[in-house]
Structures are given as C-alpha cells and as structure tokens.
Design an enzyme around this catalytic site. Sequence first.
Site, PDB file in Angstrom:
ATOM      1  N   TYR A  55       0.834  -1.203   0.000  1.00 28.80           N
ATOM      2  CA  TYR A  55       0.000   0.000   0.000  1.00 28.80           C
ATOM      3  C   TYR A  55       0.872   1.259   0.000  1.00 28.80           C
ATOM      4  O   TYR A  55       1.525   1.580   0.995  1.00 28.80           O
ATOM      5  CB  TYR A  55      -0.972   0.013   1.196  1.00 28.80           C
ATOM      6  CG  TYR A  55      -1.926  -1.174   1.214  1.00 28.80           C
ATOM      7  CD1 TYR A  55      -2.132  -1.951   0.080  1.00 28.80           C
ATOM      8  CD2 TYR A  55      -2.638  -1.502   2.360  1.00 28.80           C
ATOM      9  CE1 TYR A  55      -2.996  -3.046   0.094  1.00 28.80           C
ATOM     10  CE2 TYR A  55      -3.518  -2.584   2.377  1.00 28.80           C
ATOM     11  CZ  TYR A  55      -3.682  -3.350   1.241  1.00 28.80           C
ATOM     12  OH  TYR A  55      -4.544  -4.426   1.258  1.00 28.80           O
ATOM     13  N   HIS A 114       0.315 -11.926   0.590  1.00 24.10           N
ATOM     14  CA  HIS A 114      -0.732 -11.071  -0.002  1.00 24.10           C
ATOM     15  C   HIS A 114      -1.575 -11.786  -1.067  1.00 24.10           C
ATOM     16  O   HIS A 114      -2.769 -11.573  -1.167  1.00 24.10           O
ATOM     17  CB  HIS A 114      -0.088  -9.804  -0.584  1.00 24.10           C
ATOM     18  CG  HIS A 114      -1.000  -8.633  -0.617  1.00 24.10           C
ATOM     19  ND1 HIS A 114      -0.581  -7.343  -0.455  1.00 24.10           N
ATOM     20  CD2 HIS A 114      -2.330  -8.523  -0.818  1.00 24.10           C
ATOM     21  CE1 HIS A 114      -1.600  -6.515  -0.538  1.00 24.10           C
ATOM     22  NE2 HIS A 114      -2.673  -7.206  -0.774  1.00 24.10           N
TER      23      HIS A 114
HETATM   24  N1  LIG Z   1      -5.816  -8.618   0.587  1.00 19.78           N
HETATM   25  C1  LIG Z   1      -6.144  -7.913  -0.472  1.00 19.78           C
HETATM   26  O1  LIG Z   1      -5.794  -8.244  -1.621  1.00 19.78           O
HETATM   27  C2  LIG Z   1      -6.964  -6.679  -0.293  1.00 19.78           C
HETATM   28  C3  LIG Z   1      -7.587  -6.070  -1.399  1.00 19.78           C
HETATM   29  C4  LIG Z   1      -8.356  -4.942  -1.176  1.00 19.78           C
HETATM   30  C5  LIG Z   1      -8.486  -4.435   0.108  1.00 19.78           C
HETATM   31  N2  LIG Z   1      -7.834  -5.012   1.161  1.00 19.78           N
HETATM   32  C6  LIG Z   1      -7.921  -4.446   2.533  1.00 19.78           C
HETATM   33  O2  LIG Z   1      -9.295  -4.331   2.864  1.00 19.78           O
HETATM   34  C7  LIG Z   1      -9.593  -2.969   3.177  1.00 19.78           C
HETATM   35  C8  LIG Z   1     -11.005  -2.646   2.751  1.00 19.78           C
HETATM   36  O3  LIG Z   1     -11.169  -2.772   1.358  1.00 19.78           O
HETATM   37  P1  LIG Z   1     -11.311  -1.466   0.415  1.00 19.78           P
HETATM   38  O4  LIG Z   1     -10.676  -0.307   1.064  1.00 19.78           O
HETATM   39  O5  LIG Z   1     -10.825  -1.848  -0.931  1.00 19.78           O
HETATM   40  O6  LIG Z   1     -12.883  -1.320   0.299  1.00 19.78           O
HETATM   41  P2  LIG Z   1     -14.070  -1.000   1.351  1.00 19.78           P
HETATM   42  O7  LIG Z   1     -13.595  -0.984   2.723  1.00 19.78           O
HETATM   43  O8  LIG Z   1     -15.183  -1.926   0.981  1.00 19.78           O
HETATM   44  O9  LIG Z   1     -14.527   0.465   0.884  1.00 19.78           O
HETATM   45  C9  LIG Z   1     -13.765   1.604   1.111  1.00 19.78           C
HETATM   46  C10 LIG Z   1     -14.511   2.774   0.473  1.00 19.78           C
HETATM   47  O10 LIG Z   1     -15.798   2.878   1.068  1.00 19.78           O
HETATM   48  C11 LIG Z   1     -15.994   4.169   1.597  1.00 19.78           C
HETATM   49  N3  LIG Z   1     -16.708   4.035   2.880  1.00 19.78           N
HETATM   50  C12 LIG Z   1     -16.259   3.457   4.016  1.00 19.78           C
HETATM   51  N4  LIG Z   1     -17.165   3.521   4.975  1.00 19.78           N
HETATM   52  C13 LIG Z   1     -18.235   4.178   4.458  1.00 19.78           C
HETATM   53  C14 LIG Z   1     -19.494   4.573   4.970  1.00 19.78           C
HETATM   54  N5  LIG Z   1     -19.842   4.306   6.231  1.00 19.78           N
HETATM   55  N6  LIG Z   1     -20.348   5.241   4.139  1.00 19.78           N
HETATM   56  C15 LIG Z   1     -20.011   5.534   2.854  1.00 19.78           C
HETATM   57  N7  LIG Z   1     -18.820   5.171   2.309  1.00 19.78           N
HETATM   58  C16 LIG Z   1     -17.942   4.511   3.104  1.00 19.78           C
HETATM   59  C17 LIG Z   1     -14.619   4.760   1.815  1.00 19.78           C
HETATM   60  O11 LIG Z   1     -14.689   6.164   1.703  1.00 19.78           O
HETATM   61  P3  LIG Z   1     -13.774   7.179   2.572  1.00 19.78           P
HETATM   62  O12 LIG Z   1     -12.386   6.629   2.527  1.00 19.78           O
HETATM   63  O13 LIG Z   1     -13.970   8.458   1.876  1.00 19.78           O
HETATM   64  O14 LIG Z   1     -14.303   7.192   3.974  1.00 19.78           O
HETATM   65  C18 LIG Z   1     -13.836   4.110   0.675  1.00 19.78           C
HETATM   66  O15 LIG Z   1     -14.013   4.848  -0.513  1.00 19.78           O
HETATM   67  C19 LIG Z   1      -8.500  -2.187   2.417  1.00 19.78           C
HETATM   68  O16 LIG Z   1      -8.387  -0.864   2.849  1.00 19.78           O
HETATM   69  C20 LIG Z   1      -7.317  -3.055   2.672  1.00 19.78           C
HETATM   70  O17 LIG Z   1      -6.801  -2.841   3.977  1.00 19.78           O
HETATM   71  C21 LIG Z   1      -7.109  -6.143   0.985  1.00 19.78           C
END
Ligand SMILES: NC(=O)c1ccc[n+]([C@@H]2O[C@H](COP(=O)([O-])OP(=O)(O)OC[C@H]3O[C@@H](n4cnc5c(N)ncnc54)[C@H](OP(=O)(O)O)[C@@H]3O)[C@@H](O)[C@H]2O)c1
Length: 285
Positions: A55, A114
Amino acid sequence: MNERTVRLKDGGLMPALGQGTWHMGDHKNTEGQEIESIRLGISLGMTLLDTAEMYGEGASERMLGKAIAPLRREELFLVSKVYPWNAGRDNIFKSCENSLKRLGTDYLDLYLLHWPGSVPLGETVECMERLVVDGKIARWGVSNFDTDDMEKLFSVPGGEKCAVNQVLYHLGSRGVEYGLLPWLRGHGVAMMAYCPVAQGGILGRQLLMDKTLNEIAGAHGITVIQLLLAFALRRQDVAAIPKAGTPQHTRENAKAGEIRLADAEWERIETAFPAPAHKVPLDIQ
Ligand SMILES: NC(=O)c1ccc[n+]([C@@H]2O[C@H](COP(=O)([O-])OP(=O)(O)OC[C@H]3O[C@@H](n4cnc5c(N)ncnc54)[C@H](OP(=O)(O)O)[C@@H]3O)[C@@H](O)[C@H]2O)c1
C-alpha cells in the site's frame, strides 16, 4: 463499543471489526484526517488494523505508524502483508523488518502472504514459522487463496498452521460461501473480509440502489453501507476490515457492529442477493 472477537486456531482472539488502510497515507494533505479517522475507530473498538507493504509502497504503514504511536500496542491487532515475490528466505525477513520499522512496532499480530505467487509454499511457511519463533509475528496467514490454493498450502509441512485467509467478501460477491468458507471452517482458518462495503458501492452500484436494502436500512435508521457491513459481520468466525478515510464514515462503520436485523429481514436480503449454488472463481481486487 465493538468487543466482538473471532477465536483463532492458536487460541488468540482477533477483533471482528477492524479498519483497512489501502490508499491511506498516499497524500500528505489528507493524512491528518486519515490519522484522526483511524484513532477514532480504535477508540470505538475497531482495533484490528490492516495494512501491507504494497500500500503506497510503505506509505500506508508509515501513516498507520503515526496514528498508533501514542497508543498502547497491546490493545491493537496489527496485520500486514508481504508481496508474493518477497515471501521466500531471500527477502521476507527484510520485508517484515521494514514493515515493523514503518509501523513503529516490534511485532505483528498477523502477517499475510498477499496473494499466491511463485515462491514454493513450503519455503514461505518455513519462513513464516521462523518469524513466529523470532517473535516478529504472533501468527501468519494468507490472502486471496481459493479452496485449491488452501489445499496446496495444507499439503506442505506446517501449512495447517495458517490462521486466517483474507478474501474479498460483500453482499454482492458471495462466491466464497459456496466452497471456500465451509473449507476454512472445517480446517479452523478464520476468514477476514476485505472490501466489505463494496468500496463504498463502487463494486456494486446495484447494492446502493436496491429497493429491499434501502427499505430495511431505512427501517433501522442506517445507511445501506452500514447494512452491507452488518451482513459481512453476521457470522461469528468472519472479521471485516472496512476502510474509511473520514471520521464520519468511521463512526458509521463502528455502529454496524451493533446492528441487529430480524430473521425475516435477513431472509428478504437472502432472496434479493442469494449466495451462489455452485463454485465461482474467487473475486479479487
Ligand atoms: N488482501 C487484499 O488483496 C486486499 C484487497 C483490497 C483491500 N484489502 C484491505 O481491505 C480494506 C477494505 O477494502 P477497500 O478499502 O478496498 O474497500 P471497502 O472498505 O469496501 O470500501 C472503502 C470505500 O468505502 C468508503 N466508505 C467506508 N465507509 C463508508 C461509509 N460508512 N459510508 C459511505 N462510504 C464509506 C470509503 O470512503 P472514505 O475513505 O472516503 O471514507 C472508501 O471509498 C483495504 O483498505 C485493505 O486494507 C485487501
């Protein structure tokens, strides 16, 4: 306050509701607000913190390190991930050391591969176990492993020590429920759901527009995003790591742990967004 935990195979407890950090720390002008969001989330019980060397090529770990610097380390559950090409004896020890340095800590609660790569799994497992013995990590796991990948992992010596598989899971992407989740359960591996709020709807616009979800969310005075998070958290052995870069979203996400729906409401959701009845390839972001 979110106090629900998922029990891991070594007896350790992992908070069920955490915080993701992908794309956090990328821009200096938003870092202050991101740090504020993370600290707020921790104060509301979202003490599972997920990051990766990938990241921002370390920027997310650095931001997280600043966020947790004044906090008590033992109250946090820190997760980071190693690139597949670094997950062998040539690079993993340096990678882990760099992650620890950027996070300002001396151990990780969980270290994940990962995604599946070309370093032999037996070598990765051996290195992970060495990191455990050296006290650099409390336990290890994998990410983006489908059922056949898990079977390969469990066929190498020590592979069965894998504690967690972190995979994409949200109401609009339920493929893991068919084969992978039952397999993980059968082998004592906890599942951690990433993208639990479908990236704020980006991964499933139909979710935000859906009549059933809007009616049920409206009846509870919550948003559809909060409902998505409640769905991801509904099982005792699944943790979820929504990412929120704004304190308001963090506050809303923290409340999702307390949402209780009636059985009839879950049934309506099941009917509108059923789990697949056959194997589908693992969804990946
Ligand atoms: N292992 C892997 O390959 C992998 C892949 C993807 C992700 N991940 C991990 O999983 C975490 C979560 O996945 P992600 O970040 O891709 O997606 P997510 O958590 O499903 O969505 C994040 C998005 O949703 C918005 N959001 C969050 N809470 C909200 C709410 N209450 N109301 C409206 N919008 C909201 C955020 O906006 P704001 O930021 O503007 O608040 C951001 O744009 C990542 O950050 C990472 O740590 C791991």
